[in-house]
Enzyme design. Structure first.
Site, PDB file in Angstrom:
ATOM      1  N   ASP A  21       0.837  -1.203   0.000  1.00 53.39           N
ATOM      2  CA  ASP A  21       0.000   0.000   0.000  1.00 53.39           C
ATOM      3  C   ASP A  21       0.873   1.255   0.000  1.00 53.39           C
ATOM      4  OD1 ASP A  21      -2.279   1.479   0.046  1.00 53.39           O
ATOM      5  OD2 ASP A  21      -2.849   0.989   2.103  1.00 53.39           O
ATOM      6  N   GLY A  24       0.105   5.411  -4.342  1.00 52.75           N
ATOM      7  CA  GLY A  24      -0.542   6.667  -4.716  1.00 52.75           C
ATOM      8  C   GLY A  24       0.045   7.833  -3.932  1.00 52.75           C
ATOM      9  N   TRP A  26       2.941   7.948  -2.431  1.00 55.21           N
ATOM     10  CA  TRP A  26       4.343   8.112  -2.820  1.00 55.21           C
ATOM     11  C   TRP A  26       4.419   9.028  -4.042  1.00 55.21           C
ATOM     12  CZ3 TRP A  26       7.399   7.301  -7.086  1.00 55.21           C
ATOM     13  CH2 TRP A  26       8.777   7.188  -6.893  1.00 55.21           C
ATOM     14  N   ARG A  34      -0.616   9.030 -10.235  1.00 51.56           N
ATOM     15  CA  ARG A  34      -0.648   7.835  -9.386  1.00 51.56           C
ATOM     16  C   ARG A  34       0.043   6.640 -10.033  1.00 51.56           C
ATOM     17  NH1 ARG A  34      -3.991   7.526  -5.231  1.00 51.56           N
ATOM     18  NH2 ARG A  34      -4.269   5.303  -5.563  1.00 51.56           N
ATOM     19  N   HIS A  38       2.688   3.363  -8.938  1.00 52.45           N
ATOM     20  CA  HIS A  38       2.571   1.914  -9.172  1.00 52.45           C
ATOM     21  C   HIS A  38       3.811   1.403  -9.909  1.00 52.45           C
ATOM     22  CE1 HIS A  38      -1.358   2.132  -7.553  1.00 52.45           C
ATOM     23  NE2 HIS A  38      -1.925   2.719  -8.589  1.00 52.45           N
ATOM     24  N   SER A  66      -6.977  -5.894  -6.272  1.00 52.03           N
ATOM     25  CA  SER A  66      -8.084  -6.561  -5.582  1.00 52.03           C
ATOM     26  C   SER A  66      -9.344  -6.540  -6.442  1.00 52.03           C
ATOM     27  CB  SER A  66      -8.364  -5.855  -4.251  1.00 52.03           C
ATOM     28  OG  SER A  66      -9.030  -4.631  -4.482  1.00 52.03           O
ATOM     29  N   THR A  67     -10.318  -7.365  -6.041  1.00 50.91           N
ATOM     30  CA  THR A  67     -11.605  -7.384  -6.761  1.00 50.91           C
ATOM     31  C   THR A  67     -12.283  -6.010  -6.646  1.00 50.91           C
ATOM     32  OG1 THR A  67     -12.507  -8.390  -4.739  1.00 50.91           O
ATOM     33  CG2 THR A  67     -12.110  -9.863  -6.602  1.00 50.91           C
ATOM     34  N   LEU A 132      12.350 -19.439  -4.423  1.00 50.52           N
ATOM     35  CA  LEU A 132      11.204 -18.700  -3.875  1.00 50.52           C
ATOM     36  C   LEU A 132       9.925 -19.032  -4.635  1.00 50.52           C
ATOM     37  CD1 LEU A 132      10.411 -16.333  -1.871  1.00 50.52           C
ATOM     38  CD2 LEU A 132      10.561 -14.836  -3.860  1.00 50.52           C
TER      39      LEU A 132
HETATM   40  C1  FPP Z   1      -1.849   0.253  -3.362  1.00 55.09           C
HETATM   41  O1  FPP Z   1      -1.418   1.577  -3.378  1.00 55.09           O
HETATM   42  C2  FPP Z   1      -1.372  -0.437  -4.511  1.00 55.09           C
HETATM   43  C3  FPP Z   1      -2.146  -1.028  -5.475  1.00 55.09           C
HETATM   44  C4  FPP Z   1      -3.612  -1.067  -5.451  1.00 55.09           C
HETATM   45  C5  FPP Z   1      -1.536  -1.646  -6.620  1.00 55.09           C
HETATM   46  C6  FPP Z   1      -0.349  -2.486  -6.303  1.00 55.09           C
HETATM   47  C7  FPP Z   1       0.424  -2.594  -7.508  1.00 55.09           C
HETATM   48  C8  FPP Z   1       1.739  -2.564  -7.559  1.00 55.09           C
HETATM   49  C9  FPP Z   1       2.667  -2.473  -6.423  1.00 55.09           C
HETATM   50  C10 FPP Z   1       2.318  -2.621  -8.881  1.00 55.09           C
HETATM   51  C11 FPP Z   1       3.275  -3.692  -9.021  1.00 55.09           C
HETATM   52  C12 FPP Z   1       2.711  -5.004  -9.074  1.00 55.09           C
HETATM   53  C13 FPP Z   1       2.944  -5.803 -10.093  1.00 55.09           C
HETATM   54  C14 FPP Z   1       2.617  -7.238  -9.989  1.00 55.09           C
HETATM   55  C15 FPP Z   1       3.536  -5.317 -11.335  1.00 55.09           C
HETATM   56  P1  FPP Z   1      -2.509   2.711  -3.441  1.00 55.09           P
HETATM   57  O2  FPP Z   1      -2.702   3.078  -4.861  1.00 55.09           O
HETATM   58  O3  FPP Z   1      -3.740   2.256  -2.732  1.00 55.09           O
HETATM   59  O4  FPP Z   1      -1.790   3.849  -2.673  1.00 55.09           O
HETATM   60  P2  FPP Z   1      -2.497   4.977  -1.809  1.00 55.09           P
HETATM   61  O5  FPP Z   1      -3.213   4.288  -0.704  1.00 55.09           O
HETATM   62  O6  FPP Z   1      -1.335   5.789  -1.337  1.00 55.09           O
HETATM   63  O7  FPP Z   1      -3.396   5.745  -2.732  1.00 55.09           O
END
Ligand code: FPP
Length: 242
Positions: A21, A24, A26, A34, A38, A66-67, A132
Protein backbone atom coordinates in the site's frame (compact mmCIF):
# COMPACT_ATOMS: atom_id res chain seq x y z
CA UNK A 1 13.04 -21.59 10.31
CA UNK A 2 16.01 -20.23 12.31
CA UNK A 3 18.36 -18.08 10.29
CA UNK A 4 21.23 -15.76 11.08
CA UNK A 5 20.81 -12.30 9.58
CA UNK A 6 23.56 -9.72 10.11
CA UNK A 7 24.86 -11.66 13.08
CA UNK A 8 21.49 -12.20 14.83
CA UNK A 9 19.50 -15.46 14.78
CA UNK A 10 15.81 -14.98 13.94
CA UNK A 11 12.84 -17.24 13.51
CA UNK A 12 12.10 -16.35 9.88
CA UNK A 13 8.52 -16.77 8.56
CA UNK A 14 8.25 -19.50 5.95
CA UNK A 15 5.44 -17.61 4.21
CA UNK A 16 5.33 -13.82 4.14
CA UNK A 17 2.26 -12.06 2.69
CA UNK A 18 2.30 -8.36 1.84
CA UNK A 19 -0.30 -5.67 1.18
CA UNK A 20 1.71 -3.25 -0.98
CA UNK A 21 0.00 0.00 0.00
CA UNK A 22 1.00 3.63 -0.48
CA UNK A 23 1.97 3.86 -4.15
CA UNK A 24 -0.54 6.67 -4.72
CA UNK A 25 0.74 8.72 -1.77
CA UNK A 26 4.34 8.11 -2.82
CA UNK A 27 3.51 9.62 -6.23
CA UNK A 28 1.46 12.48 -4.77
CA UNK A 29 4.36 13.53 -2.53
CA UNK A 30 6.40 13.92 -5.74
CA UNK A 31 3.58 15.65 -7.65
CA UNK A 32 3.48 12.70 -10.06
CA UNK A 33 0.44 10.85 -11.47
CA UNK A 34 -0.65 7.84 -9.39
CA UNK A 35 0.44 5.36 -12.02
CA UNK A 36 4.05 6.52 -11.55
CA UNK A 37 3.70 5.33 -7.96
CA UNK A 38 2.57 1.91 -9.17
CA UNK A 39 5.51 1.83 -11.59
CA UNK A 40 7.90 2.59 -8.74
CA UNK A 41 6.09 -0.10 -6.72
CA UNK A 42 6.70 -2.65 -9.47
CA UNK A 43 10.44 -1.87 -9.43
CA UNK A 44 10.48 -2.25 -5.66
CA UNK A 45 8.72 -5.59 -5.97
CA UNK A 46 11.49 -6.96 -8.21
CA UNK A 47 14.10 -6.01 -5.64
CA UNK A 48 12.01 -7.32 -2.72
CA UNK A 49 11.74 -10.84 -4.21
CA UNK A 50 15.51 -11.14 -4.04
CA UNK A 51 15.68 -9.54 -0.59
CA UNK A 52 13.10 -11.79 1.08
CA UNK A 53 14.60 -14.94 -0.46
CA UNK A 54 18.01 -13.87 0.83
CA UNK A 55 16.46 -13.41 4.29
CA UNK A 56 15.16 -17.00 4.28
CA UNK A 57 11.53 -16.59 3.20
CA UNK A 58 10.23 -19.48 1.03
CA UNK A 59 6.75 -18.22 0.03
CA UNK A 60 6.05 -14.57 -0.79
CA UNK A 61 2.48 -13.53 -1.63
CA UNK A 62 1.70 -9.97 -2.70
CA UNK A 63 -1.59 -8.15 -3.26
CA UNK A 64 -1.30 -6.44 -6.65
CA UNK A 65 -4.95 -5.87 -7.60
CA UNK A 66 -8.08 -6.56 -5.58
CA UNK A 67 -11.60 -7.38 -6.76
CA UNK A 68 -12.48 -3.88 -5.46
CA UNK A 69 -9.71 -2.08 -7.37
CA UNK A 70 -11.85 -2.06 -10.57
CA UNK A 71 -13.72 0.85 -8.90
CA UNK A 72 -10.71 3.15 -9.38
CA UNK A 73 -10.71 5.59 -12.31
CA UNK A 74 -10.63 4.00 -15.78
CA UNK A 75 -7.28 5.71 -16.33
CA UNK A 76 -5.71 4.19 -13.24
CA UNK A 77 -7.10 0.69 -13.94
CA UNK A 78 -5.80 0.85 -17.54
CA UNK A 79 -2.45 2.12 -16.24
CA UNK A 80 -2.15 -0.80 -13.80
CA UNK A 81 -3.14 -3.35 -16.50
CA UNK A 82 -0.46 -1.88 -18.78
CA UNK A 83 2.01 -2.11 -15.94
CA UNK A 84 1.14 -5.82 -15.55
CA UNK A 85 1.81 -6.28 -19.30
CA UNK A 86 5.22 -4.63 -19.05
CA UNK A 87 6.10 -6.39 -15.81
CA UNK A 88 5.08 -9.80 -17.14
CA UNK A 89 6.87 -9.49 -20.47
CA UNK A 90 10.10 -10.95 -19.15
CA UNK A 91 8.79 -12.39 -15.88
CA UNK A 92 9.09 -16.03 -17.01
CA UNK A 93 12.75 -15.48 -17.93
CA UNK A 94 13.45 -13.62 -14.68
CA UNK A 95 11.71 -16.40 -12.77
CA UNK A 96 13.87 -19.05 -14.40
CA UNK A 97 17.04 -17.01 -13.90
CA UNK A 98 16.30 -16.54 -10.19
CA UNK A 99 14.86 -20.07 -9.67
CA UNK A 100 11.45 -18.54 -8.75
CA UNK A 101 8.20 -20.43 -9.10
CA UNK A 102 5.48 -17.91 -9.96
CA UNK A 103 1.76 -18.26 -9.45
CA UNK A 104 -1.11 -15.81 -9.91
CA UNK A 105 -3.99 -16.16 -7.45
CA UNK A 106 -7.43 -14.59 -7.86
CA UNK A 107 -10.19 -14.87 -10.43
CA UNK A 108 -8.19 -14.82 -13.64
CA UNK A 109 -11.26 -15.14 -15.86
CA UNK A 110 -12.03 -11.40 -15.53
CA UNK A 111 -8.50 -10.22 -16.42
CA UNK A 112 -7.87 -9.09 -20.06
CA UNK A 113 -7.25 -12.15 -22.26
CA UNK A 114 -3.72 -11.18 -23.34
CA UNK A 115 -2.67 -10.92 -19.67
CA UNK A 116 -4.28 -14.31 -18.96
CA UNK A 117 -2.14 -15.75 -21.78
CA UNK A 118 1.01 -14.21 -20.28
CA UNK A 119 0.07 -15.64 -16.87
CA UNK A 120 -0.35 -19.16 -18.29
CA UNK A 121 3.08 -18.95 -19.92
CA UNK A 122 4.76 -17.64 -16.74
CA UNK A 123 3.15 -20.31 -14.54
CA UNK A 124 4.04 -23.14 -16.93
CA UNK A 125 7.64 -22.08 -17.49
CA UNK A 126 8.42 -21.46 -13.81
CA UNK A 127 6.54 -24.49 -12.41
CA UNK A 128 9.73 -26.61 -12.08
CA UNK A 129 11.63 -23.89 -10.17
CA UNK A 130 12.64 -24.78 -6.62
CA UNK A 131 13.60 -21.42 -5.04
CA UNK A 132 11.20 -18.70 -3.87
CA UNK A 133 7.53 -19.41 -4.56
CA UNK A 134 6.25 -15.99 -5.56
CA UNK A 135 2.47 -15.55 -5.62
CA UNK A 136 0.85 -12.46 -7.09
CA UNK A 137 -2.81 -11.77 -6.24
CA UNK A 138 -4.60 -10.19 -9.20
CA UNK A 139 -8.36 -9.65 -9.27
CA UNK A 140 -8.21 -11.30 -5.88
CA UNK A 141 -10.66 -10.94 -3.01
CA UNK A 142 -10.77 -13.22 0.03
CA UNK A 143 -14.56 -13.32 0.01
CA UNK A 144 -14.66 -13.97 -3.72
CA UNK A 145 -12.15 -16.82 -3.30
CA UNK A 146 -14.32 -18.32 -0.55
CA UNK A 147 -17.42 -17.90 -2.73
CA UNK A 148 -15.70 -19.72 -5.63
CA UNK A 149 -14.56 -22.48 -3.27
CA UNK A 150 -18.08 -22.95 -1.86
CA UNK A 151 -19.58 -23.10 -5.37
CA UNK A 152 -16.98 -25.69 -6.42
CA UNK A 153 -17.58 -27.87 -3.37
CA UNK A 154 -21.38 -27.54 -3.69
CA UNK A 155 -21.05 -28.80 -7.26
CA UNK A 156 -19.10 -31.84 -6.07
CA UNK A 157 -21.68 -32.64 -3.40
CA UNK A 158 -24.46 -32.27 -5.94
CA UNK A 159 -22.65 -34.58 -8.37
CA UNK A 160 -22.29 -37.15 -5.57
CA UNK A 161 -18.47 -37.02 -5.72
CA UNK A 162 -18.21 -36.13 -2.02
CA UNK A 163 -20.52 -35.99 1.01
CA UNK A 164 -20.91 -33.34 3.73
CA UNK A 165 -18.57 -35.33 6.00
CA UNK A 166 -15.74 -34.89 3.50
CA UNK A 167 -15.79 -31.10 4.00
CA UNK A 168 -13.02 -30.72 6.57
CA UNK A 169 -10.90 -27.59 7.11
CA UNK A 170 -8.13 -29.29 5.13
CA UNK A 171 -10.55 -29.99 2.29
CA UNK A 172 -11.59 -26.33 2.23
CA UNK A 173 -7.93 -25.18 2.23
CA UNK A 174 -7.29 -27.60 -0.62
CA UNK A 175 -9.99 -25.99 -2.74
CA UNK A 176 -8.79 -22.39 -2.45
CA UNK A 177 -6.45 -20.66 -4.93
CA UNK A 178 -3.64 -21.36 -2.43
CA UNK A 179 -4.45 -25.11 -2.35
CA UNK A 180 -0.79 -26.22 -2.24
CA UNK A 181 0.68 -23.22 -0.39
CA UNK A 182 1.06 -23.21 3.42
CA UNK A 183 -0.79 -20.44 5.29
CA UNK A 184 1.11 -17.15 5.73
CA UNK A 185 3.00 -16.82 9.02
CA UNK A 186 3.40 -13.06 8.76
CA UNK A 187 1.38 -10.33 7.04
CA UNK A 188 3.04 -6.99 6.35
CA UNK A 189 1.03 -3.92 5.35
CA UNK A 190 2.85 -0.78 4.33
CA UNK A 191 1.84 2.90 4.45
CA UNK A 192 0.34 3.03 7.93
CA UNK A 193 -3.07 1.50 7.19
CA UNK A 194 -4.07 -1.27 9.58
CA UNK A 195 -6.73 -3.20 7.69
CA UNK A 196 -6.89 -6.63 6.09
CA UNK A 197 -8.84 -5.33 3.04
CA UNK A 198 -10.29 -8.69 1.94
CA UNK A 199 -6.83 -10.30 1.65
CA UNK A 200 -6.35 -14.05 2.30
CA UNK A 201 -9.23 -14.09 4.80
CA UNK A 202 -9.16 -17.86 5.40
CA UNK A 203 -5.39 -18.24 5.22
CA UNK A 204 -4.45 -15.46 7.68
CA UNK A 205 -6.28 -17.10 10.61
CA UNK A 206 -3.09 -17.52 12.71
CA UNK A 207 -0.73 -15.05 11.04
CA UNK A 208 1.15 -12.32 12.90
CA UNK A 209 0.53 -8.80 11.55
CA UNK A 210 3.21 -6.16 11.07
CA UNK A 211 2.30 -2.61 10.07
CA UNK A 212 4.77 0.03 8.95
CA UNK A 213 4.49 3.66 7.83
CA UNK A 214 6.96 3.03 4.99
CA UNK A 215 5.23 3.56 1.62
CA UNK A 216 5.47 0.50 -0.63
CA UNK A 217 7.88 2.00 -3.22
CA UNK A 218 10.29 2.76 -0.33
CA UNK A 219 10.11 -0.78 1.14
CA UNK A 220 13.57 -2.18 1.78
CA UNK A 221 15.68 -4.92 3.36
CA UNK A 222 15.99 -3.07 6.68
CA UNK A 223 12.24 -2.84 7.06
CA UNK A 224 11.86 -6.54 6.22
CA UNK A 225 14.38 -7.31 8.96
CA UNK A 226 12.33 -5.21 11.42
CA UNK A 227 9.23 -7.19 10.44
CA UNK A 228 11.09 -10.49 10.85
CA UNK A 229 12.37 -9.37 14.27
CA UNK A 230 8.80 -8.49 15.29
CA UNK A 231 7.65 -11.92 14.09
CA UNK A 232 10.55 -13.71 15.72
CA UNK A 233 9.76 -12.11 19.11
CA UNK A 234 6.13 -13.30 19.04
CA UNK A 235 4.99 -16.37 20.91
CA UNK A 236 2.64 -18.22 18.56
CA UNK A 237 0.24 -20.47 20.45
CA UNK A 238 -2.48 -21.13 17.84
CA UNK A 239 -5.16 -20.81 20.51
CA UNK A 240 -3.41 -23.19 22.91
CA UNK A 241 -1.73 -22.30 26.23
CA UNK A 242 1.85 -22.71 27.38
C1 FPP B 1 -1.85 0.25 -3.36
O1 FPP B 1 -1.42 1.58 -3.38
C2 FPP B 1 -1.37 -0.44 -4.51
C3 FPP B 1 -2.15 -1.03 -5.47
C4 FPP B 1 -3.61 -1.07 -5.45
C5 FPP B 1 -1.54 -1.65 -6.62
C6 FPP B 1 -0.35 -2.49 -6.30
C7 FPP B 1 0.42 -2.59 -7.51
C8 FPP B 1 1.74 -2.56 -7.56
C9 FPP B 1 2.67 -2.47 -6.42
C10 FPP B 1 2.32 -2.62 -8.88
C11 FPP B 1 3.27 -3.69 -9.02
C12 FPP B 1 2.71 -5.00 -9.07
C13 FPP B 1 2.94 -5.80 -10.09
C14 FPP B 1 2.62 -7.24 -9.99
C15 FPP B 1 3.54 -5.32 -11.34
P1 FPP B 1 -2.51 2.71 -3.44
O2 FPP B 1 -2.70 3.08 -4.86
O3 FPP B 1 -3.74 2.26 -2.73
O4 FPP B 1 -1.79 3.85 -2.67
P2 FPP B 1 -2.50 4.98 -1.81
O5 FPP B 1 -3.21 4.29 -0.70
O6 FPP B 1 -1.34 5.79 -1.34
O7 FPP B 1 -3.40 5.75 -2.73
Amino acid sequence: MKKEIDGVVYDVPQHMAVIMDGNGRWAKKRLMPRVMGHRAGAKTLERCCEEVWDLGVKYFTVYAFSTENWKRSADEVAGIMDLFRTYMKDLAERGIKNNMRIRIIGDKTAIPQDIQDMIRNIEEKTAPMTGLQFNIAINYGGRDEIRRMVAKIAGKVKAGEITEEDITEEYISGNLDTWDIPDPDLLIRTSGEERISNYLLWQLAYAEFYFTDVLWPDMNRNEFIKAIKYYSDRDRRYGGAK
